[in-house]
Enzyme design. Structure first.
Site, PDB file in Angstrom:
ATOM      1  N   CYS A  53      -0.402  13.842 -25.101  1.00 50.38           N
ATOM      2  CA  CYS A  53      -1.611  14.518 -25.101  1.00 50.38           C
ATOM      3  C   CYS A  53      -1.780  15.595 -24.641  1.00 50.38           C
ATOM      4  CB  CYS A  53      -2.577  13.563 -24.983  1.00 50.38           C
ATOM      5  SG  CYS A  53      -2.366  13.642 -22.741  1.00 50.38           S
ATOM      6  N   SER A  59      -2.383  -0.968   9.082  1.00 47.07           N
ATOM      7  CA  SER A  59      -3.460  -0.996  10.161  1.00 47.07           C
ATOM      8  C   SER A  59      -4.820  -1.476   9.714  1.00 47.07           C
ATOM      9  CB  SER A  59      -3.419   0.280  10.585  1.00 47.07           C
ATOM     10  OG  SER A  59      -4.722   0.872   9.483  1.00 47.07           O
ATOM     11  N   HIS A  62      -2.051   1.264  -4.385  1.00 46.94           N
ATOM     12  CA  HIS A  62      -2.084   3.070  -3.821  1.00 46.94           C
ATOM     13  C   HIS A  62      -1.250   3.501  -5.008  1.00 46.94           C
ATOM     14  CE1 HIS A  62      -4.118   1.485   0.653  1.00 46.94           C
ATOM     15  NE2 HIS A  62      -4.701   1.261  -0.512  1.00 46.94           N
ATOM     16  N   ASP A 120       6.431   4.357  -1.878  1.00 45.44           N
ATOM     17  CA  ASP A 120       7.198   4.531  -2.040  1.00 45.44           C
ATOM     18  C   ASP A 120       8.149   3.582  -2.526  1.00 45.44           C
ATOM     19  OD1 ASP A 120       8.394   2.227  -0.084  1.00 45.44           O
ATOM     20  OD2 ASP A 120       7.811   3.934   1.098  1.00 45.44           O
ATOM     21  N   GLN A 167       0.733  -1.058  -0.278  1.00 40.78           N
ATOM     22  CA  GLN A 167       0.067  -0.423  -0.002  1.00 40.78           C
ATOM     23  C   GLN A 167       1.032   1.303  -0.258  1.00 40.78           C
ATOM     24  OE1 GLN A 167      -3.723  -0.498   3.124  1.00 40.78           O
ATOM     25  NE2 GLN A 167      -1.971  -2.380   3.454  1.00 40.78           N
ATOM     26  N   ASN A 168       1.886   0.782  -0.277  1.00 38.50           N
ATOM     27  CA  ASN A 168       3.116   2.238  -0.001  1.00 38.50           C
ATOM     28  C   ASN A 168       3.182   2.429  -1.471  1.00 38.50           C
ATOM     29  OD1 ASN A 168       3.301   1.084   3.116  1.00 38.50           O
ATOM     30  ND2 ASN A 168       4.887   0.164   3.100  1.00 38.50           N
ATOM     31  N   ASN A 176       3.046  -7.179  13.523  1.00 35.80           N
ATOM     32  CA  ASN A 176       2.984  -5.653  13.439  1.00 35.80           C
ATOM     33  C   ASN A 176       3.482  -5.278  15.468  1.00 35.80           C
ATOM     34  OD1 ASN A 176       1.528  -2.973  14.375  1.00 35.80           O
ATOM     35  ND2 ASN A 176       0.542  -3.464  12.645  1.00 35.80           N
ATOM     36  N   CYS A 182      -4.332  11.338 -19.884  1.00 34.06           N
ATOM     37  CA  CYS A 182      -4.496   9.749 -21.053  1.00 34.06           C
ATOM     38  C   CYS A 182      -4.170   8.735 -19.809  1.00 34.06           C
ATOM     39  CB  CYS A 182      -3.987   9.967 -22.332  1.00 34.06           C
ATOM     40  SG  CYS A 182      -1.689   9.763 -21.789  1.00 34.06           S
ATOM     41  N   ALA A 184       9.071  -4.728  11.317  1.00 40.14           N
ATOM     42  CA  ALA A 184       9.807  -5.314  10.298  1.00 40.14           C
ATOM     43  C   ALA A 184      10.836  -5.551  10.558  1.00 40.14           C
ATOM     44  CB  ALA A 184       9.049  -4.255   9.324  1.00 40.14           C
TER      45      ALA A 184
END
Ligand code: OAD
Length: 254
Positions: free
Chosen positions: A161, A200, A120, A105, A102-103, A224, A131, A242
């Protein structure tokens, strides 16, 4: 990791098809501020919720672009952590690892992971607002970091474009990239084991992936340091960060 039962470690050791889902906690030890952290410095008076929308971009493209330049510039100075590196090393050892993040980076890629699914989106590549053509930007300058928010940037345009380029991230109110979401959903159920690291579990539809895995009888490991709403889905819950847990875990199974 004394609490992990030998049968569970065996499951991890024998897994051939692993799906990994990562969130902001994955990059926390690299120094990437999470989305929910208060902003600091020049941008302290602005809320991400007011900058990260298509309407905000269309109203003041140079202002929103400037904010994302400062984020890209910050990211350039950070490095992948031992957790990113452990995942990249593990990917080389097993037949299939699908890494969903979901990062926004690029720290998984910089650690050496391949085929990363960015559900994401990404800070870089960026894309054309009109476009959708994708562009990899060159590194940001110091000037980008130090420019005041009201010093609006000139937003580059699409070669095809002439539309405005925009950050490659998913903004509030936007749908997730359909192909990435489809691949992520498939990978959640078509694997021997799912590892969920540093999320989360508050943002849907991605927060439903661990539940989909459990429904398909896939063991779900959650890493976590804090409790989360996903804990109920865990077959193995590892309380730690992590960068501490992942290298230690892979040492024990390799
Ligand atoms: P959150 O900021 O909601 O959650 C981060 C999670 O990481 C929390 O559960 C922390 O306990 C955990 N954590 C913190 N430090 C950690 C560490 N060193 N190691 C492991 N875990 C740690 O981030 P996400 O769940 O990723 O969406 O948020 C999901 C989405 O919400 C983001 O992708 C973003 C945001 O709105 C979009 O931009 C579309």
């Amino acid at each position: 990791m004394r609490e992990i039962r030998p049968e569970a470690l065996r499951q991890l050791r024998q897994a051939r098809k692993v799906t990994v889902l990562t969130g902001a906690g994955m990059s926390a030890e690299s120094g990437v501020p999470t989305f929910r952290d208060a902003q600091k410095g020049l941008w302290a008076n602005y809320r991400p919720e007011d900058l990260a929308t298509p309407a905000a971009f269309l109203a003041r493209p140079g202002f929103v672009w400037r904010w994302y330049e400062s984020r890209r510039r910050q990211l350039q100075k950070l490095q992948p952590n031992a957790g990113h590196q452990a995942l990249a090393a593990w990917q080389l050892k097993i037949p299939k690892m699908t890494l969903i993040t979901q990062n926004v980076d690029d720290l998984h890629e910089r650690a050496g992971s391949t085929g990363v699914i960015h559900v994401h989106g990404t800070l870089n590549p960026v894309k054309c607002f009109d476009c959708g053509a994708s562009y990899q930007l060159p590194p940001c300058s110091d000037e980008a970091e130090n420019a005041a928010p009201d010093q609006e940037a000139e937003v580059p345009r699409c070669n095809r474009c002439k539309g405005l380029l925009r950050p490659g991230v998913v903004w509030f109110g936007e749908a997730l990239p359909a192909a990435a979401l489809h691949k992520a959903e498939q990978a959640a159920t078509d694997c021997d084991l799912m590892l969920v690291v540093g999320t989360s579990g508050q943002v849907y539809p991605i927060a439903s992936l661990p539940g989909m895995a459990r429904s398909a009888q896939v063991p779900v490991w959650i890493i976590n340091p804090n409790a989360s709403v996903l804990d109920d889905q865990a077959s193995v819950l590892v309380r730690g960060t992590a960068a501490q847990v992942l290298p230690a875990l892979f040492d024990r199974v390799s």
